[in-house]
Design an enzyme around this catalytic site. Structure first.
Site, PDB file in Angstrom:
ATOM      1  N   SER A 143       2.717 -36.931  19.235  1.00 45.12           N
ATOM      2  CA  SER A 143       4.072 -36.613  18.819  1.00 45.12           C
ATOM      3  C   SER A 143       5.008 -37.258  19.834  1.00 45.12           C
ATOM      4  O   SER A 143       4.963 -36.923  21.019  1.00 45.12           O
ATOM      5  CB  SER A 143       4.256 -35.090  18.807  1.00 45.12           C
ATOM      6  OG  SER A 143       5.595 -34.756  18.589  1.00 45.12           O
ATOM      7  N   LYS A 169       3.465 -39.551  15.240  1.00 44.71           N
ATOM      8  CA  LYS A 169       4.522 -38.712  14.656  1.00 44.71           C
ATOM      9  C   LYS A 169       5.747 -38.925  15.510  1.00 44.71           C
ATOM     10  O   LYS A 169       5.641 -38.958  16.745  1.00 44.71           O
ATOM     11  CB  LYS A 169       4.060 -37.250  14.680  1.00 44.71           C
ATOM     12  CG  LYS A 169       5.156 -36.190  14.765  1.00 44.71           C
ATOM     13  CD  LYS A 169       4.550 -34.808  14.529  1.00 44.71           C
ATOM     14  CE  LYS A 169       5.306 -33.729  15.269  1.00 44.71           C
ATOM     15  NZ  LYS A 169       4.682 -32.394  15.076  1.00 44.71           N
ATOM     16  N   LYS A 171       9.746 -37.561  16.243  1.00 48.24           N
ATOM     17  CA  LYS A 171      10.731 -36.517  16.009  1.00 48.24           C
ATOM     18  C   LYS A 171      11.969 -37.166  15.422  1.00 48.24           C
ATOM     19  O   LYS A 171      12.379 -38.251  15.883  1.00 48.24           O
ATOM     20  CB  LYS A 171      11.076 -35.836  17.330  1.00 48.24           C
ATOM     21  CG  LYS A 171       9.934 -35.017  17.900  1.00 48.24           C
ATOM     22  CD  LYS A 171       9.694 -33.786  17.052  1.00 48.24           C
ATOM     23  CE  LYS A 171       8.683 -32.861  17.683  1.00 48.24           C
ATOM     24  NZ  LYS A 171       8.457 -31.665  16.842  1.00 48.24           N
ATOM     25  N   ASP A 196       8.891 -35.486  12.053  1.00 46.03           N
ATOM     26  CA  ASP A 196       9.070 -34.031  12.200  1.00 46.03           C
ATOM     27  C   ASP A 196      10.529 -33.763  12.553  1.00 46.03           C
ATOM     28  O   ASP A 196      11.023 -34.228  13.583  1.00 46.03           O
ATOM     29  CB  ASP A 196       8.144 -33.506  13.311  1.00 46.03           C
ATOM     30  CG  ASP A 196       8.198 -31.986  13.466  1.00 46.03           C
ATOM     31  OD1 ASP A 196       8.956 -31.324  12.731  1.00 46.03           O
ATOM     32  OD2 ASP A 196       7.472 -31.462  14.342  1.00 46.03           O
ATOM     33  N   GLU A 221       7.662 -33.323   8.232  1.00 43.40           N
ATOM     34  CA  GLU A 221       7.369 -31.957   8.696  1.00 43.40           C
ATOM     35  C   GLU A 221       8.661 -31.169   8.877  1.00 43.40           C
ATOM     36  O   GLU A 221       9.598 -31.651   9.516  1.00 43.40           O
ATOM     37  CB  GLU A 221       6.601 -32.072  10.028  1.00 43.40           C
ATOM     38  CG  GLU A 221       6.136 -30.756  10.608  1.00 43.40           C
ATOM     39  CD  GLU A 221       5.366 -30.957  11.930  1.00 43.40           C
ATOM     40  OE1 GLU A 221       4.974 -32.108  12.249  1.00 43.40           O
ATOM     41  OE2 GLU A 221       5.182 -29.961  12.642  1.00 43.40           O
ATOM     42  N   ASP A 246       5.754 -26.248   9.100  1.00 38.96           N
ATOM     43  CA  ASP A 246       5.337 -25.813  10.427  1.00 38.96           C
ATOM     44  C   ASP A 246       5.991 -24.446  10.670  1.00 38.96           C
ATOM     45  O   ASP A 246       5.388 -23.400  10.376  1.00 38.96           O
ATOM     46  CB  ASP A 246       5.766 -26.877  11.455  1.00 38.96           C
ATOM     47  CG  ASP A 246       5.567 -26.482  12.914  1.00 38.96           C
ATOM     48  OD1 ASP A 246       5.161 -25.339  13.184  1.00 38.96           O
ATOM     49  OD2 ASP A 246       5.837 -27.318  13.815  1.00 38.96           O
ATOM     50  N   LYS A 270      -0.715 -23.739  13.833  1.00 38.81           N
ATOM     51  CA  LYS A 270      -0.628 -23.495  15.282  1.00 38.81           C
ATOM     52  C   LYS A 270      -1.014 -22.040  15.468  1.00 38.81           C
ATOM     53  O   LYS A 270      -0.323 -21.160  14.955  1.00 38.81           O
ATOM     54  CB  LYS A 270       0.806 -23.695  15.783  1.00 38.81           C
ATOM     55  CG  LYS A 270       1.317 -25.125  15.758  1.00 38.81           C
ATOM     56  CD  LYS A 270       2.771 -25.194  16.192  1.00 38.81           C
ATOM     57  CE  LYS A 270       3.296 -26.616  16.131  1.00 38.81           C
ATOM     58  NZ  LYS A 270       4.762 -26.679  16.283  1.00 38.81           N
ATOM     59  N   GLY A 298       0.821 -28.871  17.993  1.00 36.67           N
ATOM     60  CA  GLY A 298       0.791 -28.732  19.446  1.00 36.67           C
ATOM     61  C   GLY A 298       2.078 -28.105  19.940  1.00 36.67           C
ATOM     62  O   GLY A 298       3.117 -28.192  19.277  1.00 36.67           O
TER      63      GLY A 298
HETATM   64  O1  SMG Z   1       2.045 -30.699  22.050  1.00 37.01           O
HETATM   65  O2  SMG Z   1       2.345 -32.849  21.792  1.00 37.01           O
HETATM   66  C1  SMG Z   1       2.698 -31.679  21.664  1.00 37.01           C
HETATM   67  C2  SMG Z   1       3.996 -31.436  20.973  1.00 37.01           C
HETATM   68  C3  SMG Z   1       3.850 -31.548  19.513  1.00 37.01           C
HETATM   69  O3  SMG Z   1       5.805 -32.082  18.321  1.00 37.01           O
HETATM   70  C4  SMG Z   1       5.132 -31.214  18.790  1.00 37.01           C
HETATM   71  N1  SMG Z   1       5.463 -29.920  18.710  1.00 37.01           N
HETATM   72  O4  SMG Z   1       7.457 -28.870  15.976  1.00 37.01           O
HETATM   73  O5  SMG Z   1       5.471 -29.600  16.005  1.00 37.01           O
HETATM   74  C5  SMG Z   1       6.496 -29.298  16.599  1.00 37.01           C
HETATM   75  C6  SMG Z   1       6.658 -29.464  18.082  1.00 37.01           C
HETATM   76  C7  SMG Z   1       7.085 -28.189  18.713  1.00 37.01           C
HETATM   77  C8  SMG Z   1       7.247 -28.307  20.164  1.00 37.01           C
HETATM   78  S1  SMG Z   1       8.859 -28.261  20.673  1.00 37.01           S
HETATM   79  C9  SMG Z   1       8.915 -26.718  21.427  1.00 37.01           C
HETATM   80 MG    MG Z   2       6.659 -29.330  14.033  1.00 40.08          MG
END
Ligand code: SMG
Ligand code: MG
Length: 377
Positions: A143, A169, A171, A196, A221, A246, A270, A298
């Site tokens: 991510s 992925k 953001k 995401d 996502e 999610d 998760k 994650g």
């Molecule tokens: O653990 O590499 C990781 C982060 C993965 O993008 C990730 N997590 O929305 O899926 C999600 C985000 C939430 C983390 S931000 C608090």
């Molecule tokens: Mg997410």
């Protein structure tokens, strides 16, 4: 299966540690940018063994309503008394024993997951065996947070593809979406790619989000509000990119509702968001029965939470690469030694030692600990 009857354990002691680790690189989502990870490490002792869990709540209530402070309070004052001194027949019973407390899934998951680790150790088995895992290794994706420029994003994508990760992925948020995806497709071709949004859009953005359809993304996502399943169903009717949920999926009931409404075609699991491994397995099984693939999300976990995730992701319906990457992307050093490693072909082996099967460096844990608390039966 041999030994099923030996899963009984009694919880004698619960310990909380508030731990703070600097991140190797900042991580930016539609909520903002973070440079550190502060989290609660939870130990559960019983029958001469210790199980570990990691609470995925954060310092702020942006991804979810929970924070480290709420989790600490709820665990200490309400959840610990429900498990201390109690004998459980199986770790899958722990979540139900906490049902009197509404919500607070991240706090509950920290206890529940520690209980699974404890039970696996008492059974002399790797955690994946208790959970029903069927794979020896899991597929790993990354991510990539929002960057300062498209060039910086391209550098990150190059680095992660070179490291062997099986999907990228990124953001997104309004102002950092179509152009970022377009750049990746132009420079890197048909790599497995998804986005995401962490709920940064509304249904009024549907036409804009439909512009992403031409890029052949694996999924988008959580584009809309965390508690709005209905609008996700409306959006899914207006875009061809599969919607993955999610934040919205906090229970198997929420998953059932989202699937019934066709609000998503894929679900991110998760265990922290779902209250632990048992509810995650229920969502996994429900999705399998309804032809919905799942993948493991994650939460920037340390090696301890990350190891839990690897075991859970070894179940068969985790059919897409997860956000479970190498320790070195997050913390150097990690709290475990060696850290979680990713092979050149983008896989992580499922640990075969007892419980979560990783070695905690307690000196490092102590050095990173800000606060502790202990509760006994
Ligand atoms: O653990 O590499 C990781 C982060 C993965 O993008 C990730 N997590 O929305 O899926 C999600 C985000 C939430 C983390 S931000 C608090
Ligand atoms: Mg997410």
């Amino acid at each position: 299966m041999a030994g099923i009857l030996c899963l009984v354990f009694r919880v004698e002691r619960l310990q909380l540690r508030l731990v703070r680790l600097p991140l190797v690189a900042f991580f930016e989502t539609s909520f903002g940018r973070v440079y550190n990870k502060t989290f609660i490490l939870l130990s559960l002792d019983g029958d001469g063994a210790e199980g570990l869990g990691e609470c995925v709540a954060d310092v702020d209530p942006y991804y979810s309503a929970e924070t480290n402070v709420t989790a600490w309070h709820v665990i200490k004052d309400f959840l610990a008394p429900l498990v201390l001194g109690r004998t459980f027949e199986h770790p899958r019973d722990v979540f139900a024993s906490l049902a009197r407390v509404r919500g607070h899934n991240m706090a509950k998951a920290a206890i529940e997951m520690a209980a699974w680790d404890l039970a696996a150790r008492l059974q002399h088995a790797p955690l994946s065996h208790l959970l029903g895992g069927t794979r020896a290794e899991i597929a790993s994706g990354v991510s990539i947070g929002i960057q300062d420029s498209l060039d910086d994003l391209a550098t990150k994508v190059r680095q992660e593809l070179d490291a062997g990760y099986r999907r990228i992925k990124i953001k997104i948020k309004p102002g950092w979406d179509v152009a970022a995806v377009e750049m990746i497709r132009a420079r890197f071709g048909a790599v497995p790619l998804m986005v995401d949004a962490n709920a940064a859009y509304t249904l009024a953005d549907a036409a804009h989000l439909a512009e992403l359809d031409r890029f052949g993304l694996m999924m988008i996502e959580q584009p809309l509000e965390y508690d709005d399943v209905r609008d996700h169903a409306k959006l899914q009717r207006r875009i061809t990119t599969p919607v993955c949920l999610d934040e919205s999926i906090h229970s198997v009931r929420a998953a059932a509702e989202a699937i019934a409404l066709d609000a998503c075609r894929i679900i991110n699991i998760k265990p922290g968001r779902l209250g632990g491994h048992a509810e995650s397995i229920r969502v996994h099984d429900f999705c399998a029965a309804h032809g919905i693939p799942v993948w493991h999300g994650g939460m920037l976990e340390s090696g301890i939470g990350r190891a839990h995730n690897v075991h859970l992701a070894s179940l068969p319906n985790f059919r897409l690469p997860g956000d479970i990457a190498a320790s070195r992307r997050y913390f150097v050093p990690d709290l475990i030694e060696p850290g979680i490693e990713v092979s050149r072909d983008g896989t992580v082996p499922v640990p075969t030692g007892l419980g979560i099967g990783v070695t905690v460096d307690w000196d490092r844990v102590r050095a990173a600990t800000i606060e502790t608390c202990e509760e006994k039966a």
